[in-house]
Motif scaffolding. Sequence first.
Motif, mmCIF file in Angstrom:
data_model
loop_
_atom_site.group_PDB
_atom_site.id
_atom_site.type_symbol
_atom_site.label_atom_id
_atom_site.label_comp_id
_atom_site.label_asym_id
_atom_site.label_seq_id
_atom_site.Cartn_x
_atom_site.Cartn_y
_atom_site.Cartn_z
ATOM 1 N N VAL A 61 -45.439 10.188 20.487
ATOM 2 C CA VAL A 61 -44.296 9.293 20.314
ATOM 3 C C VAL A 61 -44.691 7.986 19.637
ATOM 4 O O VAL A 61 -43.998 7.508 18.723
ATOM 5 C CB VAL A 61 -43.621 9.030 21.680
ATOM 6 N N ALA A 62 -45.775 7.381 20.062
ATOM 7 C CA ALA A 62 -46.160 6.075 19.515
ATOM 8 C C ALA A 62 -46.404 6.142 18.014
ATOM 9 O O ALA A 62 -45.968 5.274 17.252
ATOM 10 C CB ALA A 62 -47.412 5.558 20.227
ATOM 11 N N GLY A 63 -47.086 7.179 17.559
ATOM 12 C CA GLY A 63 -47.365 7.305 16.129
ATOM 13 C C GLY A 63 -46.177 7.789 15.334
ATOM 14 O O GLY A 63 -46.066 7.503 14.133
ATOM 15 N N ALA A 64 -45.267 8.524 15.972
ATOM 16 C CA ALA A 64 -44.120 9.093 15.267
ATOM 17 C C ALA A 64 -42.941 8.128 15.178
ATOM 18 O O ALA A 64 -42.044 8.338 14.353
ATOM 19 C CB ALA A 64 -43.674 10.371 15.964
ATOM 20 N N ALA A 65 -42.929 7.097 15.996
ATOM 21 C CA ALA A 65 -41.798 6.163 16.000
ATOM 22 C C ALA A 65 -41.549 5.529 14.636
ATOM 23 O O ALA A 65 -40.393 5.440 14.193
ATOM 24 C CB ALA A 65 -41.995 5.091 17.071
ATOM 25 N N PRO A 66 -42.575 5.065 13.916
ATOM 26 C CA PRO A 66 -42.324 4.504 12.584
ATOM 27 C C PRO A 66 -41.734 5.531 11.613
ATOM 28 O O PRO A 66 -40.904 5.191 10.768
ATOM 29 C CB PRO A 66 -43.718 4.040 12.118
ATOM 30 N N LEU A 67 -42.181 6.796 11.729
ATOM 31 C CA LEU A 67 -41.626 7.845 10.879
ATOM 32 C C LEU A 67 -40.153 8.093 11.211
ATOM 33 O O LEU A 67 -39.329 8.319 10.325
ATOM 34 C CB LEU A 67 -42.430 9.139 11.056
ATOM 35 N N LEU A 68 -39.843 8.037 12.493
ATOM 36 C CA LEU A 68 -38.455 8.198 12.924
ATOM 37 C C LEU A 68 -37.608 7.051 12.407
ATOM 38 O O LEU A 68 -36.463 7.241 11.965
ATOM 39 C CB LEU A 68 -38.400 8.259 14.454
ATOM 40 N N ASN A 69 -38.150 5.848 12.434
ATOM 41 C CA ASN A 69 -37.445 4.674 11.912
ATOM 42 C C ASN A 69 -37.136 4.848 10.428
ATOM 43 O O ASN A 69 -36.035 4.537 9.964
ATOM 44 C CB ASN A 69 -38.299 3.428 12.127
ATOM 45 N N ALA A 70 -38.119 5.365 9.673
ATOM 46 C CA ALA A 70 -37.915 5.584 8.236
ATOM 47 C C ALA A 70 -36.846 6.633 7.978
ATOM 48 O O ALA A 70 -36.031 6.511 7.052
ATOM 49 C CB ALA A 70 -39.237 5.997 7.588
ATOM 50 N N ALA A 71 -36.833 7.694 8.804
ATOM 51 C CA ALA A 71 -35.840 8.760 8.628
ATOM 52 C C ALA A 71 -34.425 8.246 8.872
ATOM 53 O O ALA A 71 -33.461 8.754 8.285
ATOM 54 C CB ALA A 71 -36.152 9.914 9.573
ATOM 55 N N LEU A 72 -34.298 7.239 9.708
ATOM 56 C CA LEU A 72 -32.974 6.706 10.061
ATOM 57 C C LEU A 72 -32.511 5.599 9.122
ATOM 58 O O LEU A 72 -31.484 4.972 9.358
ATOM 59 C CB LEU A 72 -33.000 6.176 11.506
ATOM 60 N N GLU A 73 -33.270 5.359 8.050
ATOM 61 C CA GLU A 73 -32.845 4.355 7.070
ATOM 62 C C GLU A 73 -31.713 4.867 6.193
ATOM 63 O O GLU A 73 -30.986 4.078 5.606
ATOM 64 C CB GLU A 73 -34.032 3.950 6.190
ATOM 65 N N THR A 74 -31.574 6.164 6.086
ATOM 66 C CA THR A 74 -30.590 6.725 5.164
ATOM 67 C C THR A 74 -29.333 7.271 5.833
ATOM 68 O O THR A 74 -28.317 7.469 5.163
ATOM 69 C CB THR A 74 -31.223 7.864 4.335
ATOM 70 N N THR A 75 -29.383 7.541 7.124
ATOM 71 C CA THR A 75 -28.212 8.031 7.850
ATOM 72 C C THR A 75 -28.189 7.419 9.249
ATOM 73 O O THR A 75 -29.244 7.143 9.820
ATOM 74 C CB THR A 75 -28.219 9.573 7.992
ATOM 75 N N PRO A 76 -27.012 7.213 9.825
ATOM 76 C CA PRO A 76 -26.937 6.628 11.166
ATOM 77 C C PRO A 76 -27.447 7.545 12.262
ATOM 78 O O PRO A 76 -27.911 7.078 13.301
ATOM 79 C CB PRO A 76 -25.448 6.324 11.345
ATOM 80 N N TYR A 77 -27.349 8.868 12.040
ATOM 81 C CA TYR A 77 -27.870 9.833 13.008
ATOM 82 C C TYR A 77 -28.869 10.747 12.304
ATOM 83 O O TYR A 77 -28.991 10.734 11.075
ATOM 84 C CB TYR A 77 -26.736 10.634 13.650
ATOM 85 N N LEU A 78 -29.578 11.557 13.066
ATOM 86 C CA LEU A 78 -30.702 12.315 12.515
ATOM 87 C C LEU A 78 -30.304 13.382 11.502
ATOM 88 O O LEU A 78 -31.048 13.666 10.571
ATOM 89 C CB LEU A 78 -31.496 12.965 13.660
ATOM 90 N N THR A 79 -29.136 13.987 11.675
ATOM 91 C CA THR A 79 -28.729 15.037 10.738
ATOM 92 C C THR A 79 -27.574 14.604 9.838
ATOM 93 O O THR A 79 -26.999 15.428 9.136
ATOM 94 C CB THR A 79 -28.324 16.312 11.496
ATOM 95 N N GLY A 80 -27.221 13.356 9.858
ATOM 96 C CA GLY A 80 -26.135 12.889 8.995
ATOM 97 C C GLY A 80 -25.364 11.741 9.606
ATOM 98 O O GLY A 80 -25.929 10.817 10.183
ATOM 99 N N TYR A 81 -24.044 11.844 9.516
ATOM 100 C CA TYR A 81 -23.177 10.735 9.924
ATOM 101 C C TYR A 81 -22.455 10.979 11.242
ATOM 102 O O TYR A 81 -21.513 10.274 11.574
ATOM 103 C CB TYR A 81 -22.159 10.464 8.803
ATOM 104 N N ALA A 82 -22.908 11.993 11.976
ATOM 105 C CA ALA A 82 -22.297 12.283 13.283
ATOM 106 C C ALA A 82 -23.381 12.704 14.269
ATOM 107 O O ALA A 82 -24.428 13.226 13.888
ATOM 108 C CB ALA A 82 -21.244 13.390 13.149
#
Length: 239
Positions: A61-82
């Motif tokens: 989790v600690a190392g993956a959090a920045p990657l998760l933050n980057a993934a959420l720069e383009t959409t509000p949720y993980l798979t899109g807008y819902a």
Amino acid sequence: MSDKAMEILAALAGAPSAPAAGDNVAARQLLRAAPAPFGVESATQEALVSQWLSWCSGVAVAGAAPLLNAALETTPYLTGYALSGADLFVFMHLVSAPEFGAGAVDVAALPCLARWLDATQHALRSTLPEAAAALLPPALPAYGGSGLGAVSVVGMLAALPRGTAAPAAPAAAAAAPADDGGKKGKKNKKGAEDKATPSGGAQESKAGGEAGGKKAKKEKKSKKDKKDKKEKKRKKEKA
């Protein structure tokens, strides 16, 4: 993968028991049976959610959090807008990790992640049935995250439903057509009255015509009287 996430998904799908954490095959089966917005309705959606299920398997989790933050720069949720099943699994995996509770993840330094955590926890509590919502962890503190990339803002605006009704016009603008219509109505009414009521010239012409007619009748009567007098005189002379 969180055991609690599997229990919540099993409750949503109506399964008698929850499969073991990490059993992605069983998780996909439950996702197909779960109601919206957590269920998958297409092969594309299932593929997207499955990617995040795999991400939850053994990730630090600690190392993956920045990657998760980057993934959420383009959409509000993980798979899109819902909200989706991916958000449920990743959220539960993240907040259930010991290192997350120990403060190993600096959420304040990851604005997109902070925003997603806050939005997801509220969305889950308002969307899940009461029994499933009771399995969620205690409410997280407000991190104050507002991270949302420019691409995500544009995407959210594009995803907004299009209204069929036109927006209401301002009062002044709305009144203008009515005023124009009133003026046209008055003009048309006046034109009709002008047609119904003779103009001054027409009235004078009518009066002149009536006077001429009376004069002609008078002259005709005078000629007739003279003719009658002559006829009487002629008869009298004969007698």
